[in-house]
Design an enzyme around this catalytic site. Structure first.
Site, PDB file in Angstrom:
ATOM      1  N   LYS A  54       0.826  -1.208   0.000  1.00 46.34           N
ATOM      2  CA  LYS A  54       0.000   0.000   0.000  1.00 46.34           C
ATOM      3  C   LYS A  54       0.859   1.257   0.000  1.00 46.34           C
ATOM      4  O   LYS A  54       0.615   2.200  -0.757  1.00 46.34           O
ATOM      5  CB  LYS A  54      -0.917  -0.069   1.232  1.00 46.34           C
ATOM      6  CG  LYS A  54      -1.784   1.088   1.468  1.00 46.34           C
ATOM      7  CD  LYS A  54      -1.342   1.856   2.709  1.00 46.34           C
ATOM      8  CE  LYS A  54      -0.067   2.582   2.544  1.00 46.34           C
ATOM      9  NZ  LYS A  54       0.448   3.378   3.565  1.00 46.34           N
ATOM     10  N   GLN A  98      -5.615  -0.768  10.240  1.00 51.22           N
ATOM     11  CA  GLN A  98      -5.501  -2.161   9.822  1.00 51.22           C
ATOM     12  C   GLN A  98      -6.160  -3.086  10.849  1.00 51.22           C
ATOM     13  O   GLN A  98      -5.946  -2.968  12.049  1.00 51.22           O
ATOM     14  CB  GLN A  98      -4.007  -2.476   9.671  1.00 51.22           C
ATOM     15  CG  GLN A  98      -3.697  -3.838   9.135  1.00 51.22           C
ATOM     16  CD  GLN A  98      -4.031  -4.001   7.661  1.00 51.22           C
ATOM     17  OE1 GLN A  98      -4.230  -3.014   6.947  1.00 51.22           O
ATOM     18  NE2 GLN A  98      -4.099  -5.221   7.220  1.00 51.22           N
ATOM     19  N   ASP A 121     -11.832   2.910   4.223  1.00 47.05           N
ATOM     20  CA  ASP A 121     -12.184   1.493   4.355  1.00 47.05           C
ATOM     21  C   ASP A 121     -13.702   1.295   4.305  1.00 47.05           C
ATOM     22  O   ASP A 121     -14.172   0.164   4.246  1.00 47.05           O
ATOM     23  CB  ASP A 121     -11.693   0.971   5.712  1.00 47.05           C
ATOM     24  CG  ASP A 121     -10.535   0.007   5.595  1.00 47.05           C
ATOM     25  OD1 ASP A 121     -10.318  -0.520   4.497  1.00 47.05           O
ATOM     26  OD2 ASP A 121      -9.865  -0.204   6.615  1.00 47.05           O
TER      27      ASP A 121
END
Ligand SMILES: NC(=O)C1=CN([C@@H]2O[C@H](COP(=O)(O)OP(=O)(O)OC[C@H]3O[C@@H](n4cnc5c(N)ncnc54)[C@H](OP(=O)(O)O)[C@@H]3O)[C@@H](O)[C@H]2O)C=CC1
Ligand SMILES: Nc1nc(=O)c2c([nH]1)NC[C@@H]1CN(c3ccc(C(=O)N[C@@H](CCC(=O)O)C(=O)O)cc3)C=[N+]21
Ligand SMILES: [Mg+2]
Length: 294
Positions: A54, A98, A121
């Site tokens: 990422k 995360q 997200d």
């Protein structure tokens, strides 16, 4: 019959190229550099792979990347302070925490603290609810990637029978909502579902997001089905690095499916590319610019 292999690497690279073009345009015309902050708590090895690719790809697309690595024993208060700081940081347009978080942290409290406008997200209840209502929302990256891969095979999925195996907030549930928005007929399966093989036999589109290596067998599939394998399972190999396998028995499925995504090289590639898309979209929305053409 041997299935067409859907090349996630190629499709993701093409998407990243379009993101990079749009980023160059907003930097030139609006002096806006989209920025993504990723928060990693502890050192889950799977998460570290993802966070690394990422970081590289965010920078390659011309965006700013901010990485925050915190120890596994960080307090909830300290993590909330960091999120508040990122919410107010004008260089940051996307925030990704995360998952999974260490057991000592309350995931819901952390997700709820993210500014919904920066929630790339799509996990904040504001975005999840908007998606479920059929309204414009930041949508989770993996489900977005699954839809793009499906559309590389079928221009329209209206009226097709889809089965989503798995109902997590990160993958299964939002994928169901995106499929509904595309007018598919959706079956949602999970650990309490009975006779998965029989449910799959009806499906033109099979999405496996379970986390069980090769659980979906070739003989479960309808002839010619499109199979999107979300699973990333690391199988230990003595004396070598672990082997990655999906939730679908790939070799078996090749003989039955019409098209299938590989693991690696399928959905995972798209997740990172869609994260860049969402960061660009969030940056434009925050600055009152029209939605980018990606
Ligand atoms: N490629 C990518 O970009 C990404 C890949 N992943 C991978 O996708 C997989 C799923 O991830 P995630 O959704 O986060 O996982 P979760 O563990 O959060 O959810 C798993 C889901 O699968 C269901 N399930 C478990 N066992 C069975 C079974 N035997 N039969 C039917 N359903 C079952 C569970 O049911 P119940 O709700 O009843 O418990 C649950 O809904 C993992 O392999 C993960 O690594 C995840 C995110 C991104
Ligand atoms: N808040 C949050 N958002 C997520 O989107 C999220 C998360 N937490 N936690 C973990 C899962 C998993 N995930 C992956 C992303 C990319 C690859 C990926 O790039 N996979 C490569 C291979 C990587 C390798 O070689 O290990 C591929 O499939 O080709 C994998 C997995 C995102 N997740
Ligand atoms: Mg993959």
């Amino acid at each position: 019959m041997t299935a067409r292999i859907i090349d996630g690497k190629v499709i993701a690279a093409e998407l990243r190229g379009r993101v990079a073009d749009e980023v160059a345009r907003v930097r030139r015309d609006h002096q806006l550099t989209p920025g993504l902050a990723v928060v990693l708590v502890g050192n889950d090895p799977a998460s570290e792979v993802y966070v690394r690719s990422k970081h590289t790809q965010t920078q390659a697309a011309g965006m700013a990347s901010f990485e925050h690595k915190l120890p596994a024993d960080v307090s909830e208060g300290d993590l909330l302070v960091l999120i508040a700081r990122l919410n107010h940081d004008p260089r940051v347009h996307g925030i990704l925490v995360q998952l999974p978080l260490p057991k000592t942290l309350h995931t819901e409290t952390i997700i709820n603290a993210i500014d919904p406008a920066k929630d790339v997200d799509g996990l904040h209840p504001n975005n999840a609810g908007r998606l479920a209502g059929g309204f414009a929302a930041l949508s989770p990256c993996t489900p977005l990637g699954c839809i793009i891969l499906t559309k590389s095979v079928h221009a329209s999925i209206e009226g097709m029978n889809a089965i989503v195996i798995g109902r997590s907030n990160l993958v299964g549930r939002p994928l169901v909502q995106l499929l509904l928005n595309e007018n598919a007929t959706v079956t949602i399966a999970h650990s309490r579902s009975r006779d998965l093989a029989k449910l799959c036999a009806q499906a033109d589109l099979v999405y496996a997001a379970v986390g069980r290596p090769e659980m979906v067998r070739g003989d479960w599939l309808k002839l010619g089905a499109t199979v999107i394998d979300v699973g990333i399972n690391r199988i230990p190999v003595p004396g070598a690095k672990p082997k990655l396998v999906g939730d679908v028995a790939f070799q078996e499925a090749l003989d039955v499916a019409g098209a299938i995504t590989p693991v690696p090289g399928g959905v995972g590639q798209m997740t990172v590319a869609c994260l860049l898309v969402n960061t660009l979209r969030a940056a434009c929305a925050i600055h009152g610019l029209p939605a980018p053409a990606v």
